[in-house]
Each structure stands twice: as C-alpha cells, then as structure tokens.
Design a protein around this motif. Structure first.
Motif: not given
Length: 160
Positions: A37-45, A61-64, A79-82, A140-146
């Motif tokens: 848990l301490a070594g995780r360097k990213g967020v799964r998207r 799935y990617r870890t960003l 990332e998605i544009l790539l 899907l990845n940012f639920p706070k965006i309406n």
C-alpha cells in the motif's frame, strides 16, 4: 503417569512451535500488505476504447501517477488522446490531437482541444462518437464531474 506428562509436554511444545510459525507468517503478510500500500505510486484508471474489429468496446486499465504536475484530469485526457496500448482498437480522435487547456468549475469540466481533432484518418472513429466516448471515460473516472463542455481551438465543439 510419567508417560502422560511427557505426552502433554510434547503437545505443548508442538502447540507453541506451530503458534509461533503462524504468528510469523501473519506478521510477514501484514508487513507485505503495508509495504504494498505504501509503495503504490499511482491511481488505477479505466479507459474505454472502440474496437477496430467490431462495434464493441475494449476496456483497459492503467495505473497513472497520483499527483501529476498538470493535474489528474488533464493527465488522464492526455493519456486517452494517445490511444490504447492494445492494437485492435481505434483512436478517439486523429493522431496529433492535443489538449490545449482543461479546467473544472462547479462540477463542469471545460476542455479545449486542438483543431487536429477535425481531420479524419484511418483507425479513427467519427468525431461525435469520439466526443461521446471521451465524456463517458471522464464520467467513469471522475464521478464529481457532472458535465463536460468541449471546445475546439476555443470554439464550441457542438450544441447538445
């Protein structure tokens, strides 16, 4: 009677031995889990791309990075544009499409994309479908965006 005492002593020694082994294994597991848990360097998207072979979608799935310098949403859209890392998918927009600016205000995301988006190419879906899929990925990845407002070189992409 001494035979019984020897058996009891042996049973106690075995119990202590196995308890110690179980305790050590548990401690190693807990330490490993905390280190993980301490070594995780990213967020799964989650990324959704259109399939090149069928009308279905491919989920990737990617870890960003946790705290990219340009911001989470900006980094995600770059990332998605790539495009996908899977070869059997289509691109959302023409290669070279760039995110010029991105900001969020009052749960509305404003995106300004380069005009490269307007050119069609091989392996690219229709512009409207690409914009819809981009919005779906963001939701899907940012639920706070309406809501997402998309602009091309500062001009509204389309009216909904």
């Amino acid at each position: 009677m001494s035979l019984n005492a020897v058996q009891i002593k042996s049973t106690i020694k075995n119990h202590i031995f196995y308890s110690t082994i179980i305790l050590l294994i548990t401690l190693i597991f807990v330490f490993s889990f905390i280190s993980y848990l301490a070594g995780r360097k990213g967020v799964r998207r989650t990324f959704i791309f259109p399939s090149a072979e069928s009308g279905k979608y491919i989920i990737e799935y990617r870890t960003l990075s946790k705290n990219p310098h340009q911001g989470d949403i900006h980094f995600f859209i770059d990332e998605i544009l790539l495009g996908s890392t899977v070869e059997r998918t289509k691109l959302l927009f023409t290669p070279g499409t760039k995110l010029l600016s991105c900001f969020e205000r009052d749960e509305i995301l404003y995106l300004n994309l380069s005009s490269d988006l307007l050119f069609m190419g091989d392996g690219v879906i229709e512009i409207k479908e690409g914009i819809d899929l981009l919005e779906r990925n963001i939701e899907l990845n940012f639920p706070k965006i309406n809501k997402t407002e998309i602009f091309i070189e500062g001009k509204s992409a389309f009216e909904k």
